[in-house]
Design an enzyme around this catalytic site. Structure first.
Site, short mmCIF file in Angstrom:
data_model
loop_
_atom_site.label_atom_id
_atom_site.label_comp_id
_atom_site.label_asym_id
_atom_site.label_seq_id
_atom_site.Cartn_x
_atom_site.Cartn_y
_atom_site.Cartn_z
N CYS A 21 9.90 -44.64 6.13
CA CYS A 21 10.66 -44.62 7.76
C CYS A 21 11.86 -44.43 7.66
O CYS A 21 12.64 -44.07 6.58
CB CYS A 21 10.20 -46.03 8.41
SG CYS A 21 11.24 -47.39 7.63
N GLU A 56 -3.37 -16.33 3.76
CA GLU A 56 -3.49 -16.22 5.15
C GLU A 56 -4.50 -17.31 5.68
O GLU A 56 -4.22 -17.68 6.81
CB GLU A 56 -4.23 -14.94 5.29
CG GLU A 56 -3.37 -13.71 4.94
CD GLU A 56 -3.44 -13.18 3.61
OE1 GLU A 56 -3.27 -12.01 3.09
OE2 GLU A 56 -4.12 -14.15 2.72
N CYS A 101 -6.80 -9.27 2.91
CA CYS A 101 -8.07 -8.85 2.35
C CYS A 101 -9.00 -8.49 3.53
O CYS A 101 -8.65 -9.06 4.81
CB CYS A 101 -8.61 -9.70 1.24
SG CYS A 101 -9.44 -11.28 1.73
N HIS A 115 9.22 -53.95 4.17
CA HIS A 115 8.56 -52.87 3.54
C HIS A 115 8.69 -52.58 2.15
O HIS A 115 9.80 -53.08 1.60
CB HIS A 115 9.52 -51.60 4.13
CG HIS A 115 9.30 -51.20 5.78
ND1 HIS A 115 9.65 -50.29 6.60
CD2 HIS A 115 8.68 -52.18 6.83
CE1 HIS A 115 9.55 -50.47 7.81
NE2 HIS A 115 8.84 -51.73 8.14
N CYS A 144 14.23 -46.99 5.76
CA CYS A 144 14.17 -47.08 4.44
C CYS A 144 14.71 -45.78 3.67
O CYS A 144 15.21 -45.75 2.54
CB CYS A 144 12.51 -47.34 4.16
SG CYS A 144 11.81 -48.81 4.53
N HIS A 175 -6.91 -18.09 -0.19
CA HIS A 175 -5.96 -17.08 0.28
C HIS A 175 -4.82 -17.63 1.14
O HIS A 175 -5.14 -18.17 1.95
CB HIS A 175 -6.63 -15.80 0.65
CG HIS A 175 -7.52 -15.07 0.11
ND1 HIS A 175 -8.10 -13.73 0.13
CD2 HIS A 175 -7.86 -15.40 -1.46
CE1 HIS A 175 -8.67 -13.39 -0.92
NE2 HIS A 175 -8.45 -14.18 -2.06
N CYS A 202 -9.86 -12.25 5.06
CA CYS A 202 -8.76 -12.84 5.75
C CYS A 202 -8.44 -12.20 6.94
O CYS A 202 -7.92 -12.52 8.00
CB CYS A 202 -7.44 -12.82 4.92
SG CYS A 202 -7.75 -13.98 3.46
#
Length: 383
Positions: free
Chosen positions: A97, A259, A287, A65, A100, A257, A290
């Site tokens: 992983c 949300e 708002c 790796h 590692c 936003h 949203c």
């Protein structure tokens, strides 16, 4: 059989970069891990000492790796440079992983003169508990040296493009949905590592004086519960906070936003058909737009109930009032935060380091005032 890769390369091809560093959270057939690294001597000027690329197959033996290849090379080199302090930065296509991550954590504990920052394009097996725990151990902040892990955003992709891609004659052009995918991965990493908010950030943004100026950010803390045998059971793996994305020519040109970022995140959890309760604690109430989108969500997901506790009311005139009424009518519980909600958020989402919540002057009075205004908005169905 040992993978047929050279130990390092200095540059990758343009198509290789786009294919392997695409930050779509779930991708198949990306079996090669690319690790671009920079090693700098720690100091005022911090010159770059080396910058190259390791690569390896995810399904090969761990020693092949790229993280392990880097450690093997760096350990040998460090034997001749034990006194110097270094800052190492990785830009990797997949997060490490478990094996590692554990090896890197051991290395950092053995060599405190080395700091490591890891920018990841995607999270590898992030839904598996053993992978989550390995990354938490690697990035734990107290008690031992640790790595800092972040999700790559536009700036990191651009940096890699400029530093590690060969033959580039044009500027980096982000792929579709790069900022949206960044937001999802950033929130997921925050859940996984159990990120906490700075106390000053919480106090300044959740201060509930009804009329404040200069507060252009919205913070949203959230928790999820599942109904089991008549009791709501917390799902702590889905607990965290996020904020709105500011307008950015390379990201969301008009911003996004908090949300909407949150609604982007929920499908990523893959909730089943059981009954769930999602609770949000927001620095501003939603708002109009949203609120409309949140109302659509609960209408389309009848097995999910939504509770919103807001610190302040956002523009309680006109369409914002209409949006709150729509959201309330479609089944969401909407209320103003009082002392107990502020204390819960402080205890749950803030890096308080053992300090209890200290209410600011006027908290209870502001909460009562705002609760009265919210009741008037929600009851005024004729407007």
């Amino acid at each position: 059989m040992k993978p047929q890769f050279r130990n390092t390369v200095e540059r990758m091809y343009r198509d290789t970069f786009f294919y392997n560093f695409n930050n779509r959270p779930i991708l198949s057939r990306r079996n090669t891990v690319w690790l671009c690294y920079e090693v700098k001597t720690r100091g005022p000027s911090m010159p770059t000492w080396d910058a190259k690329i390791f690569r390896g197959q995810v399904y090969s033996k761990a020693k092949y790796h790229p993280e392990m290849r880097f450690l093997h090379w760096f350990r040998k080199w460090r034997q001749l440079h034990r006194d110097q302090e270094y800052e190492v930065t990785w830009y990797v296509s997949w997060s490490p992983c478990t094996g590692c991550a554990n090896s890197v954590a051991t290395f950092l504990a053995e060599d405190p003169k080395v700091t490591l920052t890891i920018f990841v394009a995607r999270l590898y097996y992030f839904w598996k508990p053993d992978y989550q725990e390995a990354l938490r151990v690697l990035c734990q902040k107290r008690g031992s040296p640790h790595a800092t892990m972040k999700i790559m955003n536009y700036n990191e992709f651009q940096h890699c493009w400029n530093k590690f891609v060969r033959g580039r004659r044009e500027p980096f052009e982000p792929w579709e949905n790069l900022p949206k995918h960044y937001t999802l991965l950033h929130a997921t990493l925050g859940e996984l590592l159990r990120h906490l908010m700075d106390p000053g950030t919480f106090t300044s943004n959740f201060y509930n004086k009804p009329w404040v100026s200069g507060q252009h950010e919205t913070y949203l803390c959230y928790k999820v519960e599942r109904l089991h045998n008549g009791t709501w059971v917390p799902l702590n793996q889905h607990r965290g906070f996020l904020r709105n994305q500011a307008p950015d020519i390379h990201g969301f040109p008009k911003g996004r936003h908090a949300e909407l970022c949150f609604l982007d995140l929920i499908p990523f959890w893959k909730l089943d058909g059981q009954q769930y309760r999602v609770t949000c604690f927001t620095s501003w109430s939603p708002c109009f737009s949203c609120a409309q989108e949140m109302a659509k969500f609960i209408s389309n997901n009848e097995h999910v109930s939504l509770c919103i506790f807001a610190a302040r009311i956002y523009d309680d005139q006109g369409r914002c009032q209409e949006g709150l009424r729509t959201l309330h009518r479609d089944g969401a519980k909407i209320a103003m935060m009082n002392y107990s909600e502020f204390e819960y958020c402080w205890d749950t989402f803030v890096d308080r380091q053992g300090r209890p919540f200290q209410p600011w002057d006027g908290l209870d009075e502001h909460s009562q005032d705002l609760s009265g205004r919210l009741r008037a908005i929600l009851q005024n169905q004729g407007n």
